[in-house]
Scaffold this active site. Structure first.
Site, PDB file in Angstrom:
ATOM      1  N   GLN A  30       0.807  -1.233   0.000  1.00 49.51           N
ATOM      2  CA  GLN A  30       0.000   0.000   0.000  1.00 49.51           C
ATOM      3  C   GLN A  30       0.835   1.276   0.000  1.00 49.51           C
ATOM      4  OE1 GLN A  30      -3.853   0.860   0.334  1.00 49.51           O
ATOM      5  NE2 GLN A  30      -2.524   2.336  -0.640  1.00 49.51           N
TER       6      GLN A  30
ATOM      7  N   GLU B  44      -3.893   4.695 -10.327  1.00 46.57           N
ATOM      8  CA  GLU B  44      -5.160   5.103  -9.690  1.00 46.57           C
ATOM      9  C   GLU B  44      -5.037   6.564  -9.282  1.00 46.57           C
ATOM     10  OE1 GLU B  44      -6.230   3.141  -6.046  1.00 46.57           O
ATOM     11  OE2 GLU B  44      -8.349   3.629  -6.271  1.00 46.57           O
TER      12      GLU B  44
ATOM     13  N   ASP C 185     -13.949  -3.295  -4.362  1.00 43.78           N
ATOM     14  CA  ASP C 185     -12.753  -2.617  -3.840  1.00 43.78           C
ATOM     15  C   ASP C 185     -12.779  -2.454  -2.318  1.00 43.78           C
ATOM     16  OD1 ASP C 185     -10.206  -1.545  -4.071  1.00 43.78           O
ATOM     17  OD2 ASP C 185     -10.860   0.390  -4.849  1.00 43.78           O
TER      18      ASP C 185
HETATM   19  N1  17E Z   1      -5.760   1.315  -1.531  1.00 41.90           N
HETATM   20  C1  17E Z   1      -5.518   1.900  -2.718  1.00 41.90           C
HETATM   21  O1  17E Z   1      -4.368   2.217  -3.012  1.00 41.90           O
HETATM   22  N2  17E Z   1      -6.529   2.111  -3.572  1.00 41.90           N
HETATM   23  C2  17E Z   1      -7.754   1.770  -3.258  1.00 41.90           C
HETATM   24  N3  17E Z   1      -8.751   1.999  -4.110  1.00 41.90           N
HETATM   25  C3  17E Z   1      -8.006   1.147  -2.019  1.00 41.90           C
HETATM   26  C4  17E Z   1      -6.983   0.939  -1.172  1.00 41.90           C
HETATM   27  C5  17E Z   1      -9.378   0.764  -1.652  1.00 41.90           C
HETATM   28 FE   FE2 Z   2      -7.955  -1.484  -4.592  1.00 44.35          FE
END
Ligand code: 17E
Ligand code: FE2
Length: 398
Positions: A149, A210, A306
């Site tokens: 993460q 993302e 998610d």
């Molecule tokens: N962590 C992340 O990096 N991106 C997400 N969408 C979630 C957790 C839920």
């Molecule tokens: Fe995710």
């Protein structure tokens, strides 16, 4: 056991299903009774079990603890989680994961791919999830992604922790290139993750781009390495929300590589509609990846929830119907066939991503796992938010 009168996957005629020793033995019209127990499904829809192809079970059910995500951004979510992570203990993880899994099971989900945060020197969530995977096997198939993460190159001992999690038994390797400190780290982290997967014969699922930054180009690196290392469809790119903002000329070029690489995509329409576009004024971007265009190019796309009630998403009940419903709207896939076939985002397409197609599907000689919906076809089920009437797993009613 003989199940009578089912519409299997939107078929126009009723069929019967014979199950023996937990396996589909025969499927056809008006099967003769062989002295076994008979269940009349009364013209209901039968589908293969639903598959959650992207969730974070370790973070589920923690929203507001210790703080709420006020901005609604991914990055504030990561900060909130970092604080919650300090309080993790095994009992807390076990209780929340079990609750989330039972929520999913009640909605006909039988397979889950969960990302588990490994940027924790104790790897507590990973250790706990590995034992829960065994323990919950009768109700759920759980696939575990070692998910860094807070980064692979940008977190102290990030590489070592990822490798340790893989050696501990993670099924897949993750990465988060858009979160790494620099462009160089982003590329290096993807290289490291995919080589690790190749070395240990694991799947790959990258949280990829993302972000609404059109210059975020983790995806091309993931696809190129998937191709060069021969990993192909063992690799999945999740989120890819920057692709929403790429210029069309670049996407045109990128598509060739994506097709050659054969990688899978997972979009998370509920969560990314909520998290993305947060730095925009008006117009505000939606940020969900180019699902329709990827599908048209023959690329596999599934949908994931998610999060369930955590720092990144304050709602959710484990019903993948809501994910499909949002996905169809936000991707503007509202044609008749789009709606009718949309169950595939949470069934067959997800099965490809999870690499379980050999043991998945309502077909002779496969494990007799299926859901029965209170509807005649998926259009009807989606529109009326139909309940799951029954869920069978290896021939047993759940
Ligand atoms: N962590 C992340 O990096 N991106 C997400 N969408 C979630 C957790 C839920
Ligand atoms: Fe995710």
């Amino acid at each position: 056991m003989l199940f009578k009168n089912a519409y299997i996957e939107n078929s126009s005629h009723l069929q019967d299903i014979r199950v023996h020793n937990g396996i589909f033995k025969e499927i056809g019209e008006l099967l003769p009774h062989e002295g076994e127990e008979v269940t009349d499904l009364g013209g209901r829809l039968v589908l293969p079990p639903f598959i959650e192809s992207h969730v974070h079970l370790d973070t589920c059910l923690t929203a507001g603890d210790p703080v709420w995500n006020m901005s609604g951004t991914l990055f504030e979510g990561i900060e909130c989680w970092s604080r919650r992570k300090e309080k993790l203990d095994e009992a807390d993880i076990r209780e929340r994961v079990k609750k989330a899994v039972s929520m999913y099971a009640s909605h006909g989900v039988q397979f889950i791919r969960t990302h588990v945060d490994v940027t924790d020197p104790a790897l507590l969530a990973m250790k706990t999830m590995i034992s829960l995977k065994e323990e919950l096997h009768d109700v759920m198939d759980i696939q575990i992604v070692a998910f860094p993460q807070e980064g692979i190159c940008s977190f102290p001992k990030g590489k070592e922790l990822l490798k340790e999690a893989v050696e501990m038994g993670a099924d897949a390797v993750g990465a988060i290139p858009h979160f790494e400190f620099t462009r160089e780290y982003s590329v290096e982290s993807v290289d490291y993750a995919l080589k690790l997967a190749a070395e240990y014969d694991r799947l790959v699922d990258v949280h990829c781009d993302e972000i609404d930054d059109e210059a975020s180009r983790g995806l091309e690196t993931v696809a190129a390495r998937a191709l060069e290392l021969g990993l192909f469809d063992k690799v999945t790119a999740s989120h890819t929300t920057a692709m929403h903002s790429y210029n069309n000329a670049y996407v045109l070029k990128l598509m060739r590589l994506l097709k050659m690489s054969r990688i899978n995509f997972v979009a998370n329409p509920l969560v990314n509609t909520h998290l993305q576009g947060r730095a925009d004024t008006y117009p505000k971007r939606r940020g969900v990846t180019r699902v329709k265009e990827l599908m048209q190019a023959g690329i596999n796309v599934s949908f994931g929830h998610d999060d369930i009630f955590d720092p990144w998403y304050p709602l959710g009940n484990g019903n993948l119907r809501d994910v499909v419903f949002m996905g169809l709207h936000v991707c503007q896939m509202m044609g008749y066939d789009d709606i009718m076939n949309s169950y595939r985002f949470i069934t067959h397409n997800a099965a490809k991503t999870l690499h379980i197609t050999d043991r998945y599907g309502v077909e002779k000689d496969k494990p007799a796992s299926f859901v029965v919906m209170d509807a005649k076809d998926y259009y009807d089920a989606l529109n009326r938010n139909a309940t799951v009437f029954a869920s069978y797993r290896n021939g047993l009613k759940m």
